[in-house]
Write a protein that holds these residues in place. Structure first.
Motif, PDB file in Angstrom:
ATOM      1  N   UNK A  26       0.821  -1.224   0.000  1.00  0.00           N
ATOM      2  CA  UNK A  26       0.000   0.000   0.000  1.00  0.00           C
ATOM      3  C   UNK A  26       0.849   1.265   0.000  1.00  0.00           C
ATOM      4  N   UNK A  27       1.996   1.211   0.665  1.00  0.00           N
ATOM      5  CA  UNK A  27       2.862   2.394   0.706  1.00  0.00           C
ATOM      6  C   UNK A  27       3.294   2.813  -0.673  1.00  0.00           C
ATOM      7  N   UNK A  28       3.551   1.827  -1.512  1.00  0.00           N
ATOM      8  CA  UNK A  28       4.011   2.121  -2.868  1.00  0.00           C
ATOM      9  C   UNK A  28       2.911   2.781  -3.697  1.00  0.00           C
ATOM     10  N   UNK A  29       1.669   2.368  -3.419  1.00  0.00           N
ATOM     11  CA  UNK A  29       0.540   2.995  -4.121  1.00  0.00           C
ATOM     12  C   UNK A  29       0.523   4.488  -3.814  1.00  0.00           C
ATOM     13  N   UNK A  30       0.674   4.804  -2.508  1.00  0.00           N
ATOM     14  CA  UNK A  30       0.700   6.212  -2.098  1.00  0.00           C
ATOM     15  C   UNK A  30       1.852   6.935  -2.798  1.00  0.00           C
ATOM     16  N   UNK A  31       3.007   6.300  -2.799  1.00  0.00           N
ATOM     17  CA  UNK A  31       4.175   6.916  -3.431  1.00  0.00           C
ATOM     18  C   UNK A  31       3.928   7.178  -4.916  1.00  0.00           C
ATOM     19  N   UNK A  32       3.322   6.187  -5.563  1.00  0.00           N
ATOM     20  CA  UNK A  32       3.044   6.354  -6.995  1.00  0.00           C
ATOM     21  C   UNK A  32       2.136   7.547  -7.228  1.00  0.00           C
ATOM     22  N   UNK A  33       1.101   7.653  -6.388  1.00  0.00           N
ATOM     23  CA  UNK A  33       0.188   8.782  -6.541  1.00  0.00           C
ATOM     24  C   UNK A  33       0.917  10.104  -6.349  1.00  0.00           C
ATOM     25  N   UNK A  35       4.146  10.800  -6.657  1.00  0.00           N
ATOM     26  CA  UNK A  35       5.071  11.078  -7.760  1.00  0.00           C
ATOM     27  C   UNK A  35       4.300  11.475  -9.008  1.00  0.00           C
ATOM     28  N   UNK A  36       3.258  10.708  -9.310  1.00  0.00           N
ATOM     29  CA  UNK A  36       2.532  10.966 -10.547  1.00  0.00           C
ATOM     30  C   UNK A  36       1.826  12.322 -10.510  1.00  0.00           C
ATOM     31  N   UNK A  39       4.303  15.111 -10.756  1.00  0.00           N
ATOM     32  CA  UNK A  39       4.787  15.144 -12.146  1.00  0.00           C
ATOM     33  C   UNK A  39       3.737  15.742 -13.068  1.00  0.00           C
ATOM     34  N   UNK A  40       2.495  15.309 -12.854  1.00  0.00           N
ATOM     35  CA  UNK A  40       1.401  15.785 -13.697  1.00  0.00           C
ATOM     36  C   UNK A  40       1.283  17.306 -13.634  1.00  0.00           C
ATOM     37  N   UNK A  42       3.492  19.516 -12.546  1.00  0.00           N
ATOM     38  CA  UNK A  42       4.684  20.229 -13.026  1.00  0.00           C
ATOM     39  C   UNK A  42       4.727  20.255 -14.548  1.00  0.00           C
ATOM     40  N   UNK A  43       4.428  19.085 -15.143  1.00  0.00           N
ATOM     41  CA  UNK A  43       4.422  19.047 -16.614  1.00  0.00           C
ATOM     42  C   UNK A  43       3.329  19.953 -17.165  1.00  0.00           C
TER      43      UNK A  43
ATOM     44  N   UNK B  47       3.458   1.489   4.650  1.00  0.00           N
ATOM     45  CA  UNK B  47       4.861   1.735   4.943  1.00  0.00           C
ATOM     46  C   UNK B  47       5.394   2.685   3.885  1.00  0.00           C
ATOM     47  N   UNK B  48       5.591   3.925   4.289  1.00  0.00           N
ATOM     48  CA  UNK B  48       5.980   4.943   3.307  1.00  0.00           C
ATOM     49  C   UNK B  48       7.494   5.067   3.152  1.00  0.00           C
ATOM     50  N   UNK B  57      11.037   5.428  -9.754  1.00  0.00           N
ATOM     51  CA  UNK B  57       9.880   6.200 -10.194  1.00  0.00           C
ATOM     52  C   UNK B  57      10.209   7.695 -10.172  1.00  0.00           C
ATOM     53  N   UNK B 122       1.031  12.641 -19.713  1.00  0.00           N
ATOM     54  CA  UNK B 122       1.880  12.326 -18.557  1.00  0.00           C
ATOM     55  C   UNK B 122       1.905  10.819 -18.322  1.00  0.00           C
ATOM     56  N   UNK B 147       2.047  -2.771  -7.088  1.00  0.00           N
ATOM     57  CA  UNK B 147       1.575  -1.583  -6.376  1.00  0.00           C
ATOM     58  C   UNK B 147       1.517  -0.375  -7.283  1.00  0.00           C
ATOM     59  N   UNK B 151      -1.790   1.539  -8.524  1.00  0.00           N
ATOM     60  CA  UNK B 151      -2.010   2.965  -8.259  1.00  0.00           C
ATOM     61  C   UNK B 151      -2.407   3.684  -9.545  1.00  0.00           C
TER      62      UNK B 151
END
Lengths: 182, 287
Positions: A26-33, A35-36, A39-40, A42-43, B47-48, B57, B122, B147, B151
């Motif tokens: 789940x943490x990675x999902x948050x990270x992806x959001x 980052x994306x 990025x979105x 800024x672009x 876990x962040x 990424x 994007x 993951x 997302x």
């Protein structure tokens, strides 16, 4: 065997993040959001507008031109309709005028004809009248002439001078009897 | 003789999995889960702590931003100088415009397309760069992580459904869940509409689910194939007199698969973005 050692080393140096590629962290999902989305935005703010600007402007211009062309087309169509209407009206009017002129002409012809006929009749009548007058006058003349001639003939015949008025009366009476007979 | 002490499967799983480490062979870094970055919410344990895939990424995002920012600046400079667009900037412009026109506007429409273009562009370039980073030496494909793809797919789901909600209004949007069936009216039609509800909702959820697994599967499978082919070297590497042949054959095969992977990297970015665009387009043109 350097790379092999690397592989093995990597195998042992597991940080304990996850069990394998099939785990859903789940943490990675948050990270992806995060980052994306960063990025979105800024672009969207710094990159895309500059790259697609000309294209979008061109598209807008084309859109505008298309709208303008459609508007002009509409106008042309409207004016053509107007023109056609006017033309039809003019045609109708011309037709009316022709018909009116025709009726007027017809009427005028009738009138003229009637007048001509009347005049003709009048002339004929007058001619007849004149002819009759002429004839009457001629008859009278002839009569007087005949009287004169008869008188002259009678004077010669009886060799004597007769009273003019009295003799005349006798001959005229005689002639009147002749007239009655004829 | 087969070298049994090398567990190819273990390496394979490990290589494609996420980790708290970066490994560039000449430079290695390793860290552990940060306790303060862990928390539980609604019964889910988060876990962040940044992982390898998070790092890649961020690298992909940074590369993409730099690349596009440079392109924009170069293009504006070239336009200001009234010179014809040339070189790198021109190529990138053509690429970006291809995505914008042929993926987004072709599927969403002239009117609504430009509003969704930044998102899809994007999406396309982010997935593309993340895919390609996985092919580089020491690289890792963040898109080969369930993951990450989940997302992205959840984001696509929300974009699609919310765009439908805003475009069609609440009533129109509910039509997409409880459709009015042609030729059916009254109580029967109403019952059929209600019965269609769960199927329609399932249909809405299955589409991003497919997006998620398609991208993940394609990226992971490519890495599996490449690693398996490399694994041949380690399994048969001690065959006397044949090692060079095994090595050459394995390297040749890997080269071919790498070429294929390069295509797959492009195709999967294309597929993910075009399907998202098509689904948005379907929502936009729902009546």
């Amino acid at each position: 065997m350097y790379s092999l050692a690397l592989f093995l080393q990597e195998g042992h140096s597991e940080g304990g993040a996850s069990g394998g590629p099939f785990t859903l962290e789940p943490g990675l999902i948050i990270w992806t959001w995060i980052v994306f989305i960063v990025l979105f935005f800024m672009l969207k703010k710094f990159a895309w507008p500059h790259i697609v600007r000309l294209t979008e402007e061109r598209e807008r211009t084309i859109q505008k031109q298309l709208a303008e062309a459609a508007r002009l087309n509409e106008e042309a169509k409207a004016s053509l309709d107007e023109h056609n209407k006017l033309l039809a009206e003019a045609k109708d009017r011309a037709h009316e005028l022709v018909i009116e002129a025709k009726t007027i002409g017809e009427k005028e012809r009738e009138r003229l004809l009637a007048k001509a006929r009347q005049e003709q009749e009048e002339i004929l009548k007058r001619a007849k009248r004149e002819i009759e007058g002429e004839r009457d006058r001629a008859v009278a003349e002839l009569r007087r002439e005949a009287v004169d001639l008869s008188l002259a003939a009678a004077a010669k015949l009886i060799q004597q001078k007769l009273d003019d008025a009295g003799d005349r009366k006798i001959v005229e009476d005689y002639l009147a009897t002749l007239e009655d007979k004829s | 003789m087969i070298q049994t002490e090398v567990d190819i499967g273990e390496i394979l799983m490990h290589h494609t999995a996420d980790a708290y480490s970066l490994d560039f062979s000449f430079f290695q870094i390793e860290w552990h889960s940060w306790p303060w970055a862990e928390f539980s919410l609604l019964g889910i344990h988060f876990n962040l702590t940044p992982t390898k895939h998070v790092v890649f990424m961020v690298v992909a995002a940074a590369l993409l931003f730099l690349c596009m920012w440079m392109t924009g600046r170069l293009l504006e400079k070239q336009r200001a100088g009234k010179t014809a667009p040339k070189g790198f900037a021109n190529a990138m412009e053509a690429f970006v415009l291809w995505v914008r026109n042929d993926i987004v506007i072709a599927n969403i429409g002239e009117h609504d397309g430009p509003r969704f273009a930044p998102y899809i562009m994007t999406l396309f370039f982010f997935i593309l760069i993340a895919n390609v980073l996985g092919l580089l030496p020491w690289g890792a494909a963040a898109t080969g992580n369930l993951g990450v793809t989940a997302a992205l797919a959840i984001m696509a789901l929300f974009t699609i459904e919310l765009s439908g909600l805003f475009k069609l209004g609440f009533k129109g949007y509910m039509r997409t869940i409880f459709p009015s069936l042609p030729g059916m009216g009254g109580v029967g039609g109403l019952m059929m509409s209600v019965a269609m509800g769960p199927i329609e909702i399932l249909g809405k959820l299955v589409k991003p689910f497919a997006l998620c697994f398609r991208l993940f599967g394609n990226m992971t499978a490519g890495h599996f194939v490449i690693l398996t082919l490399f694994g041949l070297i380690f399994m048969f590497g001690n065959l006397e007199g044949w090692r060079w042949a095994i090595g050459a054959a394995s390297a040749t095969l890997v080269l071919g698969v790498m070429g294929l992977e390069l295509i797959v990297a492009f195709v999967q970015a294309y597929v993910f973005s075009i399907i998202t665009a098509v689904l948005i387009g379907m929502m936009m043109h729902e009546h």
